[in-house]
Design an enzyme around this catalytic site. Structure first.
Site, short mmCIF file in Angstrom:
data_model
loop_
_atom_site.label_atom_id
_atom_site.label_comp_id
_atom_site.label_asym_id
_atom_site.label_seq_id
_atom_site.Cartn_x
_atom_site.Cartn_y
_atom_site.Cartn_z
N CYS A 119 4.72 29.74 -32.32
CA CYS A 119 3.60 30.35 -33.40
C CYS A 119 2.30 30.00 -33.00
O CYS A 119 1.27 30.42 -33.55
CB CYS A 119 4.01 29.88 -34.75
SG CYS A 119 5.55 30.49 -35.45
N HIS A 260 -1.56 30.77 -39.94
CA HIS A 260 -0.23 31.23 -39.41
C HIS A 260 0.60 31.94 -40.90
O HIS A 260 0.54 31.20 -41.92
CB HIS A 260 0.67 30.20 -38.89
CG HIS A 260 2.03 30.81 -38.45
ND1 HIS A 260 2.00 31.76 -37.78
CD2 HIS A 260 3.32 30.15 -38.71
CE1 HIS A 260 3.40 32.04 -37.64
NE2 HIS A 260 4.18 30.88 -38.01
N ASN A 290 6.96 36.52 -40.62
CA ASN A 290 6.48 35.61 -39.57
C ASN A 290 6.85 36.30 -38.41
O ASN A 290 7.92 36.36 -37.77
CB ASN A 290 7.28 34.40 -39.74
CG ASN A 290 7.05 33.38 -38.83
OD1 ASN A 290 6.14 33.61 -37.95
ND2 ASN A 290 7.45 32.14 -38.77
N1 ACO Z 1 18.49 33.94 -50.20
C1 ACO Z 1 18.83 33.30 -51.17
N2 ACO Z 1 18.85 32.08 -51.04
C2 ACO Z 1 18.93 31.21 -49.76
C3 ACO Z 1 18.28 32.13 -48.88
C4 ACO Z 1 18.03 33.40 -49.06
N3 ACO Z 1 17.62 34.33 -47.93
N4 ACO Z 1 18.05 31.03 -47.86
C5 ACO Z 1 18.30 30.13 -48.29
N5 ACO Z 1 18.70 30.05 -49.63
C6 ACO Z 1 19.29 28.83 -50.48
C7 ACO Z 1 19.97 28.10 -49.51
O1 ACO Z 1 21.16 28.17 -49.24
C8 ACO Z 1 19.69 26.67 -50.66
O2 ACO Z 1 20.78 26.57 -51.66
P1 ACO Z 1 21.51 25.45 -52.17
O3 ACO Z 1 20.16 24.96 -52.90
O4 ACO Z 1 22.47 26.02 -52.86
O5 ACO Z 1 21.91 24.56 -50.84
C9 ACO Z 1 18.28 27.11 -51.31
O6 ACO Z 1 18.24 28.50 -51.11
C10 ACO Z 1 17.30 26.42 -51.00
O7 ACO Z 1 17.09 26.46 -49.56
P2 ACO Z 1 15.89 25.85 -48.86
O8 ACO Z 1 16.12 25.89 -47.27
O9 ACO Z 1 15.85 24.41 -49.35
O10 ACO Z 1 14.66 26.55 -49.36
P3 ACO Z 1 13.46 26.47 -49.19
O11 ACO Z 1 12.49 26.48 -50.33
O12 ACO Z 1 12.80 25.31 -48.16
O13 ACO Z 1 12.72 27.58 -48.35
C11 ACO Z 1 12.15 28.41 -46.24
C12 ACO Z 1 13.24 27.91 -46.91
C13 ACO Z 1 11.63 29.68 -46.71
C14 ACO Z 1 12.70 28.47 -44.63
C15 ACO Z 1 10.96 27.36 -45.89
O14 ACO Z 1 11.64 26.05 -45.94
C16 ACO Z 1 9.97 27.41 -45.10
O15 ACO Z 1 9.21 28.45 -44.98
N6 ACO Z 1 9.78 26.64 -43.87
C17 ACO Z 1 8.74 26.38 -43.19
C18 ACO Z 1 8.77 27.65 -42.10
C19 ACO Z 1 7.61 27.50 -41.04
O16 ACO Z 1 6.74 27.26 -41.25
N7 ACO Z 1 8.19 27.69 -39.70
C20 ACO Z 1 7.34 27.33 -38.69
C21 ACO Z 1 6.92 28.61 -37.93
S1 ACO Z 1 8.44 29.32 -37.49
C22 ACO Z 1 8.26 29.67 -35.81
O17 ACO Z 1 7.62 28.81 -34.86
C23 ACO Z 1 9.17 30.60 -35.12
#
Ligand code: ACO
Length: 333
Positions: A119, A260, A290
């Site tokens: 990214c 980003h 993204n």
């Molecule tokens: N739908 C429903 N539930 C989901 C989904 C979904 N699509 N995905 C995960 N869950 C559930 C999980 O299983 C978890 O359930 P549990 O509590 O029973 O275990 C719960 O939702 C919470 O999951 P988390 O992963 O903790 O959710 P979080 O709030 O952290 O959001 C996300 C996840 C959106 C991926 C976030 O962590 C994020 O945006 N991270 C950073 C991404 C980023 O900036 N990446 C860098 C660039 S990417 C690149 O370089 C290609």
């Protein structure tokens, strides 16, 4: 790694972007995996993303974005001396996607190569090309961030497949004339101790895809989202602060922050920590998700074309991605 402003000023002479026609909505994804529009919107801010056609490659999207940037810059492909494509989804492992783009554009006078910084790639390309121009090696450069992430997405994994999309953004950089803008300060960083947090484990020399492992989704993006989230907020804030300080600006001087486009909660946290009001932070991830290297490039073009800033305004771009990598740029438009 930091860099003070150089004697020869380099400006962004034009921007362009392209996204595929096909829209994939949260509602459609909810029919493919156990998720909901409500979860995706609340946790990420994403409502839909674009998916490229089977015969539409990263180079094709790059070329379309590049043609728009060239048109805005008032330049022809033949005048371009350097093409750098930032991508983690090249058309082919070799040759570089930039070579395919050179061919498609007919930019026969250009040197062309790719960089891989996920990214952060578009702003890595901006810093590299700014320096190559200010050092006198080239008079101009076409930088492109482009991805076909749909080809490296595990469509059975709800934790990642709701996040990504396809598209391309481009900018023409050139020596600035009198009264033109300037890329005032740039910053980039890497933490290779954290490669495991966000990776495509297979498809390279470490783990080639074979008939035996072909069904294991090794060629798709894996992310430890929660860990990446925290680091992203801190690193992006620090990188943005560095370029703002180096430019000699204050938060209130900034007309537009273009971050980003990964997660609206990350963007809100950064705006808050930089003390920049939300209305001065550009967001389009609701439409595209993204798109990795393409995200900030598409956002820059949309912000530019929709009048989010005007000539002379101060804008800040800031990105974060796999590597882990991060980068920022302060631009006087
Ligand atoms: N739908 C429903 N539930 C989901 C989904 C979904 N699509 N995905 C995960 N869950 C559930 C999980 O299983 C978890 O359930 P549990 O509590 O029973 O275990 C719960 O939702 C919470 O999951 P988390 O992963 O903790 O959710 P979080 O709030 O952290 O959001 C996300 C996840 C959106 C991926 C976030 O962590 C994020 O945006 N991270 C950073 C991404 C980023 O900036 N990446 C860098 C660039 S990417 C690149 O370089 C290609």
């Amino acid at each position: 790694m930091s860099e003070s402003s150089s004697v020869v000023e380099v400006c962004v002479a034009g921007t362009g972007s392209y996204v595929p026609e096909r829209i994939l909505t949260n509602g459609e994804l909810a029919k493919m995996v156990d998720t909901s529009d409500e979860w995706i919107v609340t946790r990420t801010g994403i409502r839909e993303r674009r998916i490229a056609a089977d015969d539409e490659f990263t180079s094709h999207m790059s070329t379309k974005a590049a043609l728009r940037a060239l048109e805005q810059a008032g330049m022809t492909a033949g005048e371009i001396e350097l093409i750098v494509v930032a991508t983690i989804t090249p058309d082919t492992p070799t040759p570089a996607t930039a070579c395919h783009v050179q061919h498609q554009l007919g930019a026969s006078n250009a040197v062309a190569f790719d960089i891989s910084a996920a990214c952060s790639g578009f702003l890595y390309a901006m810093k590299i090309c700014k320096r190559l121009i200010s050092d006198g090696a080239f008079n101009n450069a076409l930088i492109i961030g482009a991805e076909k992430l749909s080809t490296v997405t595990n469509w059975e994994d709800r934790s990642t497949c709701v996040l990504f999309g396809d598209g391309a953004g481009a900018a023409v950089l050139r020596k600035a004339g009198p009264g033109e803008g300037s890329i005032v300060a740039t910053e980039m960083g890497t933490d290779g101790n954290l490669t495991h947090l966000l990776e495509i484990p297979g498809g390279g020399s470490a783990c080639p895809i074979t008939a035996q492992n072909a069904g294991q989704h090794l060629h798709t993006l894996n992310m430890q989202g929660k860990e990446v989230f925290k680091i992203a907020v801190n690193r992006m804030k620090e990188a943005a602060e560095k370029v703002i300080e180096r430019a000699g600006w204050r938060a209130e001087d900034i007309a537009c922050v273009i971050p980003h486009q990964a997660n609206l909660r990350i963007i809100d946290a950064i705006a808050d920590r930089l003390a920049v009001p939300n209305e001065r932070v550009f967001v389009n991830l609701d439409k595209y998700g993204n798109t990795s290297a393409a995200a900030v490039a598409i956002a820059l073009d949309e912000a530019n074309r929709t009048g989010a800033f005007k000539r002379g305004d101060h804008i800040v771009l800031v990105v974060f991605g796999a590597g882990l990598t991060w980068a920022a740029a302060a631009i006087r438009w």
